[in-house]
Design a protein around this motif. Sequence first.
Motif, PDB file in Angstrom:
ATOM      1  N   ALA A 153       0.827  -1.206   0.000  1.00 13.29           N
ATOM      2  CA  ALA A 153       0.000   0.000   0.000  1.00 13.29           C
ATOM      3  C   ALA A 153       0.858   1.252   0.000  1.00 13.29           C
ATOM      4  O   ALA A 153       0.590   2.217  -0.729  1.00 13.29           O
ATOM      5  CB  ALA A 153      -0.934  -0.013   1.208  1.00 13.29           C
ATOM      6  N   ALA A 154       1.928   1.246   0.808  1.00 11.92           N
ATOM      7  CA  ALA A 154       2.818   2.409   0.863  1.00 11.92           C
ATOM      8  C   ALA A 154       3.515   2.635  -0.474  1.00 11.92           C
ATOM      9  O   ALA A 154       3.632   3.774  -0.947  1.00 11.92           O
ATOM     10  CB  ALA A 154       3.859   2.210   1.970  1.00 11.92           C
ATOM     11  N   PHE A 155       3.946   1.533  -1.109  1.00 15.47           N
ATOM     12  CA  PHE A 155       4.605   1.660  -2.407  1.00 15.47           C
ATOM     13  C   PHE A 155       3.655   2.245  -3.447  1.00 15.47           C
ATOM     14  O   PHE A 155       4.043   3.083  -4.261  1.00 15.47           O
ATOM     15  CB  PHE A 155       5.105   0.295  -2.870  1.00 15.47           C
ATOM     16  N   HIS A 156       2.402   1.810  -3.398  1.00 13.63           N
ATOM     17  CA  HIS A 156       1.428   2.306  -4.372  1.00 13.63           C
ATOM     18  C   HIS A 156       1.176   3.803  -4.212  1.00 13.63           C
ATOM     19  O   HIS A 156       1.166   4.553  -5.199  1.00 13.63           O
ATOM     20  CB  HIS A 156       0.111   1.550  -4.221  1.00 13.63           C
ATOM     21  N   PHE A 157       0.995   4.254  -2.990  1.00 14.16           N
ATOM     22  CA  PHE A 157       0.635   5.653  -2.770  1.00 14.16           C
ATOM     23  C   PHE A 157       1.843   6.592  -2.775  1.00 14.16           C
ATOM     24  O   PHE A 157       1.709   7.783  -3.050  1.00 14.16           O
ATOM     25  CB  PHE A 157      -0.119   5.800  -1.445  1.00 14.16           C
ATOM     26  N   LEU A 158       3.040   6.073  -2.494  1.00  6.16           N
ATOM     27  CA  LEU A 158       4.228   6.932  -2.417  1.00  6.16           C
ATOM     28  C   LEU A 158       5.158   6.794  -3.609  1.00  6.16           C
ATOM     29  O   LEU A 158       6.100   7.566  -3.754  1.00  6.16           O
ATOM     30  CB  LEU A 158       5.013   6.620  -1.133  1.00  6.16           C
ATOM     31  N   SER A 159       4.900   5.802  -4.477  1.00 10.35           N
ATOM     32  CA  SER A 159       5.777   5.579  -5.624  1.00 10.35           C
ATOM     33  C   SER A 159       5.735   6.755  -6.585  1.00 10.35           C
ATOM     34  O   SER A 159       4.676   7.329  -6.849  1.00 10.35           O
ATOM     35  CB  SER A 159       5.353   4.311  -6.374  1.00 10.35           C
TER      36      SER A 159
END
Length: 263
Positions: free
Chosen positions: A15-21
């Motif tokens: 989830a973090a990778f998706h929103f912060l990528s």
Amino acid sequence: MFFAIVMVLIVVGSAAFHFLSPWWFTPLASNWGYIDDTTVLTFAITGVVFSAVVLFVAYCLWRFRHREGQKAHYEPENKRLEGWLTALTAVGVIAMLTPGLFVWATFVDVPDEASSVEVIGQQWLWSYRLPGADGTLGAADNRLVGFDNTLGISPEDPAGQDDLVIEGGELLLPIDRPVRFLLRSVDVLHDFYVPEFRAKMDMIPGSVTYFWVTPTKTGTYEILCAELCGTGHSYMRGTVTVVTQEEYDEWLAGQMTFADLST
């Protein structure tokens, strides 16, 4: 417990990778924002399902972990659980497919006022053909492809004599005008793809595929081949530039016709 914690961290990290990528769509330069909406919806549904499944596995690892004195209960079937899983899976698949079907129906429903551009793919080059003064593209056949007729345009069809031919050059399109791309390959499978247009389609030897697009933003965009077509696949690139109607008319007047190239 260790693996349960790892499962939870996988969900949080995903989830973090998706929103912060920093990776996102290229800027939209056509009317196909529907494609973005459908893609985002698909990511949302699959992301929720992925998270739910992984967290459920983590819960099971924690809830049913080995404990001294406890014995596992064997239950080969659970029709109620199977029914719920089947129903939820069907709802999820329908939710993903339905928007795409509506978008696809629009994607191939060409407006009557759309102009036509034929795109010819060949290892490893993009070429284009536009209607001449008569507004009609002449016949073409891959069996006519030769050294002096690389696009296979029929010399016997009068409608093709005034067709404008651009071999390996830059393609210009007028802004805010719908255009239908007629896609043809003279050798192997190719795929015509302009990321900013959100539009792509396979090119199949012996067939003519098509889609339409309305460019909405001036600029120069890269054309890619999205189908592995040989050793030079990565070099099969071109450019399409969206310009004003006046600039497009001026460019069009400077192109050579099939008759000019045949003399």
